[in-house]
Design a protein around this motif. Structure first.
Motif, PDB file in Angstrom:
ATOM      1  N   PRO A  31       6.811   2.221  -1.647  1.00 32.67           N
ATOM      2  CA  PRO A  31       6.394   0.827  -1.750  1.00 32.67           C
ATOM      3  C   PRO A  31       5.141   0.532  -0.919  1.00 32.67           C
ATOM      4  O   PRO A  31       4.243  -0.169  -1.388  1.00 32.67           O
ATOM      5  CB  PRO A  31       7.605   0.053  -1.197  1.00 32.67           C
ATOM      6  N   PHE A  32       5.070   1.071   0.285  1.00 35.06           N
ATOM      7  CA  PHE A  32       3.896   0.830   1.122  1.00 35.06           C
ATOM      8  C   PHE A  32       2.644   1.451   0.509  1.00 35.06           C
ATOM      9  O   PHE A  32       1.573   0.860   0.524  1.00 35.06           O
ATOM     10  CB  PHE A  32       4.104   1.374   2.534  1.00 35.06           C
ATOM     11  N   ALA A  33       2.806   2.665  -0.031  1.00 30.25           N
ATOM     12  CA  ALA A  33       1.655   3.334  -0.642  1.00 30.25           C
ATOM     13  C   ALA A  33       1.105   2.482  -1.785  1.00 30.25           C
ATOM     14  O   ALA A  33      -0.106   2.330  -1.923  1.00 30.25           O
ATOM     15  CB  ALA A  33       2.061   4.718  -1.142  1.00 30.25           C
ATOM     16  N   LEU A  34       2.006   1.891  -2.576  1.00 33.74           N
ATOM     17  CA  LEU A  34       1.562   1.053  -3.694  1.00 33.74           C
ATOM     18  C   LEU A  34       0.896  -0.225  -3.187  1.00 33.74           C
ATOM     19  O   LEU A  34      -0.126  -0.654  -3.706  1.00 33.74           O
ATOM     20  CB  LEU A  34       2.742   0.715  -4.610  1.00 33.74           C
ATOM     21  N   MET A  35       1.459  -0.793  -2.139  1.00 36.33           N
ATOM     22  CA  MET A  35       0.851  -1.995  -1.568  1.00 36.33           C
ATOM     23  C   MET A  35      -0.529  -1.703  -1.002  1.00 36.33           C
ATOM     24  O   MET A  35      -1.400  -2.563  -0.992  1.00 36.33           O
ATOM     25  CB  MET A  35       1.754  -2.573  -0.490  1.00 36.33           C
ATOM     26  N   LEU A  36      -0.702  -0.489  -0.500  1.00 38.16           N
ATOM     27  CA  LEU A  36      -2.013  -0.109   0.042  1.00 38.16           C
ATOM     28  C   LEU A  36      -3.008   0.207  -1.066  1.00 38.16           C
ATOM     29  O   LEU A  36      -4.164   0.476  -0.798  1.00 38.16           O
ATOM     30  CB  LEU A  36      -1.875   1.107   0.960  1.00 38.16           C
ATOM     31  N   GLY A  37      -2.531   0.202  -2.312  1.00 31.71           N
ATOM     32  CA  GLY A  37      -3.450   0.394  -3.423  1.00 31.71           C
ATOM     33  C   GLY A  37      -3.508   1.812  -3.960  1.00 31.71           C
ATOM     34  O   GLY A  37      -4.347   2.112  -4.803  1.00 31.71           O
ATOM     35  N   LEU A  38      -2.639   2.695  -3.499  1.00 27.88           N
ATOM     36  CA  LEU A  38      -2.600   4.024  -4.092  1.00 27.88           C
ATOM     37  C   LEU A  38      -2.004   3.935  -5.487  1.00 27.88           C
ATOM     38  O   LEU A  38      -1.139   3.101  -5.740  1.00 27.88           O
ATOM     39  CB  LEU A  38      -1.742   4.974  -3.239  1.00 27.88           C
ATOM     40  N   LYS A  39      -2.496   4.767  -6.388  1.00 29.46           N
ATOM     41  CA  LYS A  39      -1.933   4.772  -7.743  1.00 29.46           C
ATOM     42  C   LYS A  39      -1.081   6.023  -7.924  1.00 29.46           C
ATOM     43  O   LYS A  39      -0.168   6.238  -7.180  1.00 29.46           O
ATOM     44  CB  LYS A  39      -3.072   4.689  -8.758  1.00 29.46           C
ATOM     45  N   ARG A  40      -1.437   6.888  -8.893  1.00 34.22           N
ATOM     46  CA  ARG A  40      -0.619   8.084  -9.122  1.00 34.22           C
ATOM     47  C   ARG A  40      -0.619   9.034  -7.920  1.00 34.22           C
ATOM     48  O   ARG A  40       0.264   9.875  -7.795  1.00 34.22           O
ATOM     49  CB  ARG A  40      -1.098   8.828 -10.378  1.00 34.22           C
ATOM     50  N   GLU A  41      -1.616   8.899  -7.035  1.00 30.18           N
ATOM     51  CA  GLU A  41      -1.617   9.717  -5.816  1.00 30.18           C
ATOM     52  C   GLU A  41      -0.306   9.522  -5.055  1.00 30.18           C
ATOM     53  O   GLU A  41       0.165  10.426  -4.374  1.00 30.18           O
ATOM     54  CB  GLU A  41      -2.760   9.335  -4.859  1.00 30.18           C
ATOM     55  N   ALA A  42       0.238   8.306  -5.172  1.00 29.66           N
ATOM     56  CA  ALA A  42       1.442   7.977  -4.413  1.00 29.66           C
ATOM     57  C   ALA A  42       2.620   8.877  -4.804  1.00 29.66           C
ATOM     58  O   ALA A  42       3.460   9.195  -3.965  1.00 29.66           O
ATOM     59  CB  ALA A  42       1.811   6.514  -4.622  1.00 29.66           C
TER      60      ALA A  42
END
Lengths: 283, 148
Positions: free
Chosen positions: A129-140
């Motif tokens: 969830p944090f990675a997505l909030m930080l704007g990471l896409k498929r990298e997450a």
């Protein structure tokens, strides 16, 4: 991008020594320096921030490479990565011996040991969830699906392709884990110990995450703050680490990656685009 | 790796352990020798098993299991093994691992700096989450089974 590091093969022992002698020399030199400095302990709140010699030798090793002092070229760097796999074995043997000497505690903790392996998937719930909030896409997906050690990195490259965002995410966490993991993982473990909520046995088991260097950092720190339990902590960590080393790849294939994909589909449209970085990087 | 490569690289590792045990903890060479010998023999056997057994298990798994078997109560040499290994300080074998590990990622320093703060935050959460997940389950199950 740096692909998975393949260690060189040599035709003779003479060729190996000719190529690798400088690595041995550096290793001895860094042991001399790092172990002369010894442990540095900094009390933080109720825990202890401990810097072990391994952190100094790792830092010194980093300086020798192509980015800073340029003493080692890429071929020698790859040879060094092969030597990591050899040098860690005596330490793992020592942990195994600790587990054997404390076999009764390992057996009586059997159910907990087995079930806590699934806890290694906890990374997904905390970090995705944090990675997505930080704007990471498929990298997450690559970054968050596991602790991202060598096998996971290879797995992501195999499943998604070496140039895929998933493999890039995995590689980033792999590199950052190698750089800051030895110091952070031990500190974090000692902070959880300092809360007083968790039993030393549970802390020991949790330390075995399938990354030898992270596990050793956690066990060394926990042994310092809970000396009375040092043997049992390392015994349980060894048992858990061995299991994680075996089941880690299956956890990733059958649970970790599908779970990441599922959560990505659910969460990304809701929280994934709230940052500027995320809007720009829409894929 | 061939057997002579294993013998050589493990011998170097053994010297590293003796040096670290001496510099860091003041243990004499003769004090460290039996322990180093035990650990290296186990490591060598693990490498041998990995080469012989056609299973996709990592060498460290064999190594850990062999160490456990050598030291558990049914082993006839458990006393010697435990005593000898006990003379090697816990962190002494690790300094050399760190030196090699540092060298092995030294060509990635630029990507580390380039990867930026987002990935550093995510990495810290990944490490914390992996640990915390296991910690919570372990604590709960140990409580439920009455082990603690």
């Amino acid at each position: 991008m740096a692909s998975r590091q393949k260690t060189p093969t040599y035709h003779s022992l003479r060729e190996r020594i000719h190529s690798e002698w400088i690595l041995y020399l550096f290793a001895f030199l860094f042991i001399l320096i790092a172990d002369s400095i010894g442990q540095i302990k900094i009390p933080v709140w109720k825990g202890t921030f401990i810097i072990f010699p391994i952190f100094f030798s790792l830092g010194l090793g980093l300086l020798t490479g192509p980015s800073v002092l340029k003493i080692l070229d890429d071929k020698k760097v790859k040879a060094a990565s092969g030597l990591v796999g050899v040098a860690i074995l005596p330490f793992i043997a020592k942990l195994g011996i600790n587990a054997g000497a404390n076999i009764s505690i390992v057996i009586s903790s059997g159910p907990a040991l087995l079930l806590q392996e699934f806890g290694n998937l906890g990374t997904i719930f905390l970090s995705l969830p944090f990675a997505l909030m930080l704007g990471l896409k498929r990298e997450a997906i690559g970054a968050c699906h596991s602790i991202n050690r060598e096998t996971n990195l290879a797995l992501m490259q195999d499943m998604f392709g070496a140039d895929s965002p998933e493999a890039q995410g995995s590689l980033s966490v792999y590199i950052i884990g190698g750089m800051i993991g030895t110091i952070y993982f031990g500190f974090m473990a000692s902070m959880f110990a300092a809360t007083g909520i968790f039993h030393p046995y549970a802390l020991g088991m949790a330390s075995g995450v399938g990354a030898g260097i992270l596990m050793s950092s956690a066990v060394a720190s926990l042994s310092e703050v809970m000396p009375a339990y040092a043997d049992k902590i390392s015994a349980l960590a060894a048992a858990s680490e061995t299991m994680s080393g075996i089941d880690g790849i299956y956890m990733a294939i059958f649970i970790g990656i599908p779970l990441c994909n599922y959560l990505y589909r659910k969460l990304e449209p809701k929280i994934g685009r709230i940052t500027k970085y995320g809007r720009r990087e829409q894929s | 790796m061939k057997i002579r490569d294993w013998l050589f690289t493990l011998a170097i590792t053994g010297l590293g352990m003796i040096l670290a045990n001496k510099v860091g903890f003041g243990a004499s060479v003769t004090e460290s020798l039996p322990g180093v010998f035990v650990l290296l023999v186990i490591a060598l056997c693990a490498a041998g098993l990995k080469a012989i057994i056609p299973l996709k298990l990592p060498t460290v798994a064999y190594c850990s299991i062999l160490g456990l078997l050598a030291a558990c109560p049914i082993s006839p040499i458990s006393g010697f093994v435990i005593d000898a290994a006990g003379k090697i300080n816990f962190t002494a074998p690790l300094t050399m691992v760190g030196a090699y590990a540092g060298m092995s990622i030294s060509n990635q320093l630029k990507s580390f700096i380039r990867s930026g703060w987002r990935f550093i935050i995510v990495s810290i959460l990944v490490m914390t989450g992996t640990f915390l997940g296991s910690l919570l389950i372990a604590q709960l199950v140990l409580k439920l089974t009455g082990t603690i």
